[in-house]
Each structure stands twice: as structure tokens, then as C-alpha cells.
Design a protein around this motif. Structure first.
Motif, PDB file in Angstrom:
ATOM      1  N   ILE A   1       0.857  -1.175   0.000  1.00  0.00           N
ATOM      2  CA  ILE A   1       0.000   0.000   0.000  1.00  0.00           C
ATOM      3  C   ILE A   1       0.901   1.236   0.000  1.00  0.00           C
ATOM      4  O   ILE A   1       1.906   1.269   0.716  1.00  0.00           O
ATOM      5  CB  ILE A   1      -0.914   0.001   1.254  1.00  0.00           C
ATOM      6  CG1 ILE A   1      -1.712  -1.294   1.342  1.00  0.00           C
ATOM      7  CG2 ILE A   1      -1.818   1.216   1.286  1.00  0.00           C
ATOM      8  CD1 ILE A   1      -2.612  -1.573   0.159  1.00  0.00           C
ATOM      9  N   PRO A   2       0.564   2.263  -0.771  1.00  0.00           N
ATOM     10  CA  PRO A   2       1.409   3.472  -0.808  1.00  0.00           C
ATOM     11  C   PRO A   2       1.622   4.046   0.595  1.00  0.00           C
ATOM     12  O   PRO A   2       0.704   4.085   1.417  1.00  0.00           O
ATOM     13  CB  PRO A   2       0.611   4.441  -1.677  1.00  0.00           C
ATOM     14  CG  PRO A   2      -0.260   3.575  -2.520  1.00  0.00           C
ATOM     15  CD  PRO A   2      -0.575   2.370  -1.678  1.00  0.00           C
ATOM     16  N   LEU A   3       2.831   4.511   0.841  1.00  0.00           N
ATOM     17  CA  LEU A   3       3.201   5.047   2.146  1.00  0.00           C
ATOM     18  C   LEU A   3       2.304   6.230   2.536  1.00  0.00           C
ATOM     19  O   LEU A   3       1.992   6.415   3.717  1.00  0.00           O
ATOM     20  CB  LEU A   3       4.672   5.464   2.159  1.00  0.00           C
ATOM     21  CG  LEU A   3       5.267   5.821   3.511  1.00  0.00           C
ATOM     22  CD1 LEU A   3       5.131   4.679   4.496  1.00  0.00           C
ATOM     23  CD2 LEU A   3       6.717   6.217   3.354  1.00  0.00           C
ATOM     24  N   MET A   4       1.866   7.012   1.564  1.00  0.00           N
ATOM     25  CA  MET A   4       0.985   8.151   1.850  1.00  0.00           C
ATOM     26  C   MET A   4      -0.309   7.693   2.523  1.00  0.00           C
ATOM     27  O   MET A   4      -0.831   8.385   3.397  1.00  0.00           O
ATOM     28  CB  MET A   4       0.651   8.911   0.565  1.00  0.00           C
ATOM     29  CG  MET A   4       1.809   9.715   0.020  1.00  0.00           C
ATOM     30  SD  MET A   4       1.468  10.513  -1.564  1.00  0.00           S
ATOM     31  CE  MET A   4      -0.189  11.118  -1.376  1.00  0.00           C
ATOM     32  N   VAL A   5      -0.824   6.545   2.132  1.00  0.00           N
ATOM     33  CA  VAL A   5      -2.047   6.013   2.732  1.00  0.00           C
ATOM     34  C   VAL A   5      -1.786   5.630   4.179  1.00  0.00           C
ATOM     35  O   VAL A   5      -2.584   5.948   5.079  1.00  0.00           O
ATOM     36  CB  VAL A   5      -2.575   4.803   1.921  1.00  0.00           C
ATOM     37  CG1 VAL A   5      -3.745   4.145   2.621  1.00  0.00           C
ATOM     38  CG2 VAL A   5      -2.942   5.227   0.514  1.00  0.00           C
ATOM     39  N   ILE A   6      -0.663   4.986   4.428  1.00  0.00           N
ATOM     40  CA  ILE A   6      -0.298   4.586   5.788  1.00  0.00           C
ATOM     41  C   ILE A   6      -0.093   5.832   6.656  1.00  0.00           C
ATOM     42  O   ILE A   6      -0.553   5.875   7.800  1.00  0.00           O
ATOM     43  CB  ILE A   6       0.975   3.715   5.798  1.00  0.00           C
ATOM     44  CG1 ILE A   6       0.834   2.504   4.884  1.00  0.00           C
ATOM     45  CG2 ILE A   6       1.359   3.315   7.217  1.00  0.00           C
ATOM     46  CD1 ILE A   6      -0.236   1.532   5.275  1.00  0.00           C
TER      47      ILE A   6
END
Length: 100
Positions: free
Chosen positions: A66-71
Motif C-alpha cells: 500500500i502506498p506510504l501516503m495512505v499509511i
């Protein structure tokens, strides 16, 4: 191998009901954020994020796809929840701040 791993990660993400999955992540994240705050204190944001992210991947290994921005957004939401709890719940405040 990478394609298989990515496919498996997507399968795991899709196979769990979305809202249930999000709630599981939110619950674990809140616990990790509180633990990081208690362990590392203030002014250690990068260290706390690194700790939370590493521990989160131990619980949900497929999140590495999952993209780091989402995390980061999920962690920010958990921080907001923790802040609210610290302001409104004496028991949580005592857990995080210790006996002061």
C-alpha cells in the motif's frame, strides 16, 4: 516473485471486507501510536513513525504494498484519536504520561 507477492497482497486486501479491515488496522494503529508515545515521548516523530510502521507491517504484512501516503494518513488519524483521548480520558493520559 514480485508479481506473485503483489498479487497475493491485492488478494488479501480485497478478500477481507473493507470496513472490517479498516477497523482492524485502526485498532492496531491506535495501540501502536499510544505505545510509541509512551516509549519515545515528544519531539521524536520520525522515530515513532518508524516504530509504528514496522510494527504495523508485522501485524499486516500485505500493507507493504500500500502506498506510504495512505499509511501516513492512517497514522495521522490515529494520532488525532489519541490526542482526543488524552484530552478527555484520565486513564489514557495516565497510561501515556505515567505517574507525574
Amino acid at each position: 516473485v514480485v508479481v506473485c507477492a503483489l498479487g497475493y497482497g491485492i488478494y488479501k486486501f480485497i478478500s477481507t471486507p473493507s470496513e472490517s479491515q479498516k477497523e482492524q488496522i485502526r485498532t492496531v494503529l491506535l495501540q501502536l501510536v499510544v505505545q510509541a508515545e509512551k516509549s519515545f515521548g515528544s519531539k521524536t516523530g520520525k522515530i515513532k513513525f518508524s516504530f509504528v510502521y514496522g510494527e504495523l507491517l508485522k501485524h499486516f504484512t500485505w500493507l507493504k504494498y500500500i502506498p506510504l501516503m495512505v499509511i501516513e494518513k492512517l497514522v495521522e488519524d490515529s494520532l488525532d484519536t489519541m490526542q482526543h483521548l488524552l484530552e478527555t480520558n484520565q486513564n489514557v493520559r495516565e497510561i501515556v504520561e505515567g505517574d507525574e
